[in-house]
Motif scaffolding. Structure first.
Motif: not given
Lengths: 111, 992, 418
Positions: B81-84, B152-154, C265-268, C270, C329-331
């Protein structure tokens, strides 16, 4: 949002289906005999009435009486007085025709 | 490294339970009761992350969910999980965290070169460039930006964990279990109310865990313990830790997110990771405390610069120190509590910089006693790089400067009440000058706010305010028990002098995660983005994962300063749900993958499975699509066989999915007359009739067959798709439009299993099934007959209808649902001598197209009765729903598209639905588009593809050769427009 | 005159610490009279003013905004642009709009980040494929790009979707490669910037409270900043259309509903495209910053409250988890609610009103963002020439009286179903 159904008690709004403003009244439309010519002034006037009934809305910003259907419960159509600004619900009433009609109560002895 | 910064004693961590974890591959250890943040602090780790735009090195700023900087990728593989936020991550043994948004490593991040270009990368720079050449945005600029951004990467695999949803009802929901929340829950609980006390943290107590204050003359920890023990003894109070209230919705519904198993490596079997709660509460007391705000100065983002309250949390609660020589920078007396905490912990204070002009003399005296200097002034910048602060530069109020050696700078710019949830119904926070902060404005109905969340920061106010609002809430919810006494603490007064921004050397960050600086705010002002919302959108201030909890108010204040307005004039910041980020998994719960929506099975489903049926989704239903037989290579072979068998012999099909409604009462016929375009009141008992109903706008809503089973009893069928909507519509008509009619409706869709038995040998099969007394000859049971019948050898009443969708001699039989599976087997047995086959929805579809019956593709919400060729059914002497509007000029226009049959001229051409119909030889275009194919199939009877379609003036064009244009499939072919009834046009077969 | 925005001006300004940038649009004070007053400083209103000035030479124009420009639906949407419409009247109009997106940045000298990353509508059943083929062919026949993919092709294009245990398996898709996203706020600022450059007055914090009438004709507006005279008045106020029309004694075939939308939230990187789930309410794209931006259905009840409730939030996330279970799991970080002017057939109204001098641009439902440039051009055309633009001749107010509804979803006069 929670709606206090008169039959089922307070329930989450997700059990209900929304129809909209309860104030438009279906115009009286008993057909003429013989039928009206579709292009006649009378037919056009009737269509104009129906146009307003079917399409035009006050779209009130404030308290409005609305039709909600308790499809996830007792299948009653409700008249809900609700604010479109705050979502506050002031009153909930069952539609006039809910349950057995007067005629059938009299005949069958149940209400 | 063995916890170099762990204090010798103190804190509520369990030193007997060491836990191992890794950060960027380094093996470290902490204790049970640590957060990942406190464990990193204890190990002396300063550099934890990189910022969004400039990739600046960042450390830990806070000790709570407001953390902007210290975000990591937690876990690996499908659970990554990203951004924790490390500040809310409970440490567990084996925890695996990695820093993010850096390459190749946290220490050496190539994109830190962005800092060199920072003079260009100001707020909104991208709006002013990257416009040329036209195609470069998608090809070059955008991918570059997307890769650089994104934090972050997820995980790329499906989330292996489960999530669930729950409902709870209570009298009083208390959000936050600090001194105010615990007091509120205790008071309400004592009064007899059903209370839920929800706390985001895994431990209750809030500031009591770190600040070392006294309650009722004793250490606050003692009160905390006894209060929680009393709460535990009350059956009516439920404490939910690891549970954050994230939103206030209508009707007293609150959204809560419980992190059930984030503190273990993998959730135990059958346990969810998160649980989404819908709590319906009569009252809600918000006791979510306040968030300390930073002061914006040069290099205020350096690792080692930390909120003063966070410093004392790490010391007091976790027994770890962020530094060995701590400087404190404050504009208020609360910041001095960090000095107290350091002294208790035995950590050296190197200086206190207090910006208040009216600095109390006892403050200066404290420095003398404590052996540190107290400077009346402000921090302008700090020195030091990625490894942390080394020096603090100070401008004294008199004008002189000073320099302090320190490895940690604890900053307090005052406190902002956590007003988040209070604005969820768009109540505007109100500015309070005395505390220079926004306090809750109009709260959602039923919500009150206690303690620091209401701007009452002292412990004594939290205790008394919480107690009062808790007992008020209980009373308002109808509980009049005694709330007991409030706990007491020494009175103290919070005093501060607003200080938002100090000019100095280096970049001064307002929003640390998004790298929004004070200069960016000024630039926004210069360019006219002065409204708070414009400021946010232009600079991205407050849009990061911390939702602006540490930056919004500072940004607003700086904007107020540079635009020459007061803060309340400049605006307020409103918060919408969620107050804390919520996993999408939790919001979806079990509704994912195959469990996304419910599955409805027909009564003969299990039997059909034994026959090897292939099923198709029809709405929520699974229906048998066809029944492949050994040796059949394609689905079409199976379907052709099924059709041919029905047309030449006999077959049956489960049609239970059709909606079924019993319409009863003395006015049932009148009622049906008003909802159908044709007349049912004069239908004879024992007869069925096809009916078509319109919406009030004159467009076709649905069709079906309705039978009269008794004088006051009709049985209606609807299409599968419209079963629900038609029931709702009819109830509306009955209850709202015509309340005086004596009519009752009962949905019988689930009560009856219904089968269509079709083909020339239908009577033979039925004869075996039915009681010998039942006459089903053409005379005894003519076409469109309907009545109750008895089964052979079983005392079960069924309904039998002589209706036909296939165009063959056919009956539909309804049996009570529980007998559906048996009936399928029984039909198969009885039909065996006649070669009976079960047929699926494909064969059903082929036969209805051959017969030119409209179905869902034609009843598409855009067609009139006239369009479907059913205009003659529209009764003239009665009113019915849709009658008047169906007469509008464009709806009776002769130019409308109407239903026709479409047949490729070349028998080998395949016809697909969705092709458009244009005049033969015409160039396809808006002006030549004259219709489209609605349905198409291969007809084994005509041995070619056939279709139905809607074609402009189609009925006048029967026999015309037109083109079907299907550019999606790269085809155009000639077709003949024909009568839609391709097979047995005079209907003799169904009357046989 | 404003210096042109470019990488050169950026570098030049960097040397002076960015102290010399001017306001993106002038902060205008209301004048006594304008040739045209546009009510509503959203994307549509500002685009209308821009095209009045640019295409029709009418520069004595004011745009009145009760809050800050872009504070309505222009700033509350999921930023999707597309022209995948099926019915005559819609198809050509949305394509006109799409073409204007394609040149917008050079036209406005403002980077609105138009990203033609492609939009795909997933297909999950045969009837859906039939309907989508009708749509795609309508697009192709009108010269719009569209491709029909089968399940295998979709899997090749979007390998991360759920193909193995989906409740409604993915059987194909319709792709419009020219569709995509744009930076919504920048569209507002870009039009404001370019319109202001041509002399249009953009007046914020100016709420219209009534109409001035002379012998029935509208000759101006009453506002919170005084009376402003106008030769013609155009309204482009989305969710407030009924309220503004009521000031001119008009009732409209419109209801106001809330549409919620969501950002994670920002993620790489996807998701490469815009993806629309066909068996539930969920559409999603990933912003350049890295957030998933997604939405679903409207809440379904009349409201002006700019906020919704949990059932829809959950419904949308369920749709997301049905087709992309790796997002669990992404918020979810932020949500918002925009007030949609839901019309009775799901199609906008761009027409003269029955009141002389008052022009209506309303009924966009939740499709207004993609229409922004096209809407501005055709509304400007109508106001300037008193004639329909040829791609907007069917958006008439009287279509409900005539029975000429443009109902892409076939739901009839039930706004919450469109």
């Amino acid at each position: 949002m929670r709606i206090n159904c008169p039959y089922c008690g307070e329930r989450d709004a997700s059990e209900f289906t929304y129809l909209g403003d309860a104030s438009p009244v279906r115009p009286d439309a008993i057909p003429h005999d013989p039928p009206l010519d579709n292009d006649s002034a009378e037919a056009m006037a009737l269509r104009a009435k129906f146009h307003d009934y079917v399409y035009l809305r006050d779209n009130i910003a404030g308290f409005m009486k609305e039709n909600w259907y308790h499809g996830g419960g007792c299948r009653t159509w409700l008249t809900v007085e609700r604010s479109t600004l705050t979502h506050e619900i002031r009153s909930v009433e069952a539609a006039p025709g809910v349950g057995a009609s007067v005629k059938s109560s009299a005949k069958r002895g149940r209400g | 490294m063995s916890q170099s910064h762990r204090l010798a004693q103190g804190g509520v961590v369990d030193r007997s339970q060491p836990l191992n974890f890794s950060f960027d591959g380094r093996h470290l250890s902490g204790f049970a009761g640590d957060t990942l943040a406190s464990a990193l602090v204890a190990n002396g780790v300063k550099l934890v992350g990189r910022s969004f735009k400039y990739h600046r090195p960042r450390g830990i700023l806070t000790a709570g969910s407001e953390e902007p900087n210290a975000l990591v990728e937690l876990r690996t593989g499908a659970r990554k999980e990203a951004n924790t936020r490390v500040t809310v991550t409970e440490l567990y043994d084996g925890l695996d965290a990695n820093s993010q948004n850096r390459w190749p490593s946290l220490k050496h991040d190539v994109l830190a070169v962005n800092q060199l270009a920072s003079p260009i990368f100001v707020a909104g720079f991208y709006y002013k460039t990257f416009m040329w050449p036209a195609k470069f945005w998608e090809a070059l600029y955008e991918p570059m930006i997307r890769r650089a951004a994104g934090l972050g990467d997820t995980a790329k695999q499906a989330d292996p964990d489960h999530y669930e949803k729950a409902w709870a009802h209570c009298d009083v929901l208390v959000a936050g279990a600090g001194p105010a929340g615990i007091s509120a829950a205790l008071a309400a609980g004592r009064a007899g109310a059903r209370v839920i006390l929800a706390e985001e943290d895994f431990a209750v107590g809030g500031r009591l865990l770190s600040d070392g204050e006294e309650i009722n003359g004793k250490a606050s920890s003692e009160w905390l313990e006894s209060a929680m023990a009393e709460i535990a003894s009350l059956d009516n109070v439920r404490v939910m830790t690891r549970t954050a209230v994230f939103g206030a919705f209508d009707g007293g519904t609150y959204g809560l997110i419980e992190r059930v198993n984030d503190h273990v490596p993998v959730p135990p079997a059958h346990q969810p990771r998160h649980r989404l709660w819908h709590v319906v509460a009569k009252r809600c007391v918000i006791a979510m405390g306040a968030i300390e705000r930073p002061v914006v100065f040069g290099n205020n983002d350096r690792p080692g610069v930390m909120m003063a309250s966070a410093v004392r949390t790490y010391m007091g609660r976790f027994g770890a120190t962020p530094g060995r020589r701590i400087a404190v920078f404050t504009n208020n007396n609360d910041g001095w509590k960090t000095v107290d905490a350091a002294e208790r912990a035995g950590v050296k204070i190197s200086a206190v910089i207090d910006s208040r002009e009216d600095l109390p003399p006892e403050a200066l005296a404290r420095g003398k006693n404590g052996g540190f200097s107290v400077l009346n002034g402000s921090v302008t910048s700090v020195d030091g790089g990625r490894d942390g602060v080394t020096k603090v530069q100070v401008a004294l109020n008199g004008g002189a400067t000073a320099q302090i050696d320190a490895d940690c700078l604890a900053v307090s710019g005052g406190w902002n009440p956590a007003v988040g949830l209070t604005c969820n119904h768009r109540g505007k926070p109100q500015w309070r000058d005395d505390i220079a902060a926004f306090v809750p404005g109009g709260c959602p109905a039923g919500m009150t706010v206690a303690g620091a969340a209401d701007g009452e920061f002292s412990l004594s106010e939290c205790l008394s305010g919480g107690h009062k609002l808790g007992s008020d809430a209980a009373k308002a919810a109808g509980h009049s028990g005694k709330p007991g006494r409030a706990a007491k603490a020494d009175a103290e007064t919070y005093s501060q002098t607003p200080l938002w921004h100090v000019s100095g050397k280096g970049k001064a960050f307002v929003d640390q995660q998004h790298d929004v600086t004070a200069s960016d705010v000024k630039l926004a002002n210069r360019e006219g983005f002065q409204s708070v919302e414009h400021l946010k959108r232009y600079t991205t201030l407050g849009m990061a994962t911390d939702q602006g909890k540490t930056s919004n108010i500072s940004g607003l204040a700086i904007m107020a300063e540079v635009s020459g307005r007061s803060i309340p004039e400049t605006g307020t910041t409103m918060y919408r749900p969620p107050y804390v980020p919520v996993s999408i998994g939790a919001l979806a719960g079990h509704h994912r993958d195959e469990e996304f929506h419910a599955v409805r099975l027909t009564p003969s489903h299990h039997w059909a499975e034994t026959q090897g049926a292939v099923f198709v989704d029809t709405g929520l239903w699974k229906r048998a699509q066809w029944y492949p037989k050994a040796g059949e290579k394609t689905w079409l072979e199976s379907v052709n066989r099924e059709v041919l068998t029905v047309r030449n012999g006999v077959g049956f099909c489960d049609v239970t999915t059709l909606g079924k409604i019993d319409v009863m009462g003395s006015d049932a016929g009148v009622f049906l007359d008003r909802v159908y375009i044709n007349t049912f009141s004069k239908l004879a008992v024992g007869k069925a009739r096809y009916g078509l109903m319109l919406r009030e706008d004159g467009i076709v809503m649905d069709d079906g067959t309705t039978s009269r089973l008794a004088e006051d009893h009709y049985f209606m069928t609807t299409t599968t798709a419209k079963a629900g909507p038609v029931m709702q519509h009819l109830e509306y008509c009955r209850q709202v439009l015509w309340p005086k009619l004596d009519v009752q409706l009962t949905s019988a869709s689930e009560q009856w299993a219904q089968f269509s038995i079709a083909g020339p040998k239908t009577r033979e099969v039925l004869g075996d099934i039915l009681d010998p007394s039942e006459d089903i000859s053409n005379e005894g049971f003519p076409f469109m007959g309907a009545r109750e019948v008895k089964l052979r050898g079983a005392d079960i009443t069924c309904r039998l209808f002589r209706i036909s969708f296939s165009g063959e001699l056919a009956f539909e039989i309804s049996v009570p649902c529980a007998y559906g599976n048996a009936m399928a087997a029984n039909l198969m047995r009885a039909g065996e001598p006649y070669g009976i086959v079960p047929y699926g929805t494909e064969a059903l579809g082929v036969m209805r197209i051959e017969k030119g019956h409209a179905a869902g593709n034609e009843l598409n919400g855009m067609t009139t009765a006239g369009d479907l060729g059913l205009g003659k059914m529209m009764a003239k002497k009665k009113d019915y729903i849709g009658r008047v509007m169906a007469g509008r000029e464009e709806m009776v226009s002769p130019d409308r598209m109407v239903m026709v049959g479409i047949k490729p001229v070349n028998k080998l051409d395949k016809l697909y639905a969705g092709g458009h119909v244009i005049p033969k030889g015409a160039k396809p275009g808006a002006d030549t588009d004259q219709g489209y194919v609605t349905s198409a199939c291969f007809s084994p009877m005509l041995d070619q593809f056939l279709g139905l379609g809607m074609v402009a003036r189609g009925r006048d064009r029967i026999g015309e050769i037109m083109s079907v244009c299907d550019p999606l499939r790269g085809k155009t072919y000639d077709c003949e427009i024909c009568n839609p009834v391709f097979y047995d046009p005079d209907g003799g077969r169904q009357r046989a | 005159m404003h210096p042109k925005y470019s990488v050169f001006s950026l570098v030049k300004n960097a040397f002076s610490g960015h102290k010399n940038w001017q306001r993106t649009w002038r902060d205008a004070k209301p004048k006594d009279h304008y040739d045209v007053v546009i009510i509503g400083g959203g994307g549509h209103g500002l685009a209308t003013a821009y095209f009045l000035a640019k295409e029709f030479g009418i520069t004595n124009v004011a745009v009145l905004e009760k809050g800050w420009i872009g504070s309505g639906n222009a700033g509350r949407n999921t930023t999707i642009i597309r022209s995948n419409y099926m019915l005559p009247g819609n198809t050509g109009f949305y394509e006109l709009s799409m073409k204007l997106w394609e040149t917008m940045e050079r036209d406005l000298n403002y980077n609105t980040m138009v990203s033609q990353r492609g939009i795909i509508n997933l297909i999950h059943s045969d009837p859906q494929r039939d309907a989508i083929a009708r749509r795609g062919n309508a697009m192709r026949i009108n010269g719009i790009d569209a491709e029909l993919l089968d399940g295998v092709q979709v899997r090749r294009m979007l390998p991360f979707l759920n193909y193995d245990n989906a409740r409604f398996p993915i059987q194909g898709g319709l792709v419009q490669r020219r569709g995509g996203t744009a930076r919504h706020d920048a569209v507002v600022w870009g039009y404001a910037h370019a319109a202001s450059e041509m002399g249009v007055d953009i007046i914020q914090n100016c709420e219209v409270t009534g109409f001035r009438r002379d012998k029935g004709r509208v000759v101006g507006v009453e506002t919170s900043r005084g009376t402003i005279g106008a030769g013609k008045v155009g309204m482009a106020v989305a969710g407030n259309s009924s309220q503004v029309a009521a000031m001119a004694d008009l009732r409209l075939p419109i209801e106001s509903h809330v549409l919620q939308a969501f950002v994670t939230e920002a993620i790489k990187p996807l998701l490469p495209n815009v993806i629309t789930f066909g068996a539930g309410h969920f559409y999603v794209s990933q912003s350049d910053k890295g957030s998933l931006v997604f939405g679903g259905d409207i809440d379904g009840y009349n409201t002006y409250a700019q906020r919704g409730n949990m059932p829809v939030i959950e419904d949308v996330c369920e749709g997301g988890m049905a087709i992309m279970p790796m997002i669990g799991r992404i918020r979810l970080l932020r949500s918002w609610g925009g007030i949609m002017d839901m019309s009775m057939d799901g199609t906008p109204i761009i027409d003269k009103s029955p009141v002389d001098g008052l022009y209506i641009n309303a009924g966009w439902c939740y499709g207004g963002f993609k229409a922004t440039p096209g809407s501005g051009l055709v509304f400007a055309h109508l106001i300037a020439k008193d004639e329909y633009h040829h791609e907007a001749s069917r958006f008439r107010l009287d279509r409900f009286e005539r029975g000429a509804m443009i109902d892409e979803k076939g739901q009839g006069a039930q706004p919450n179903l469109h």
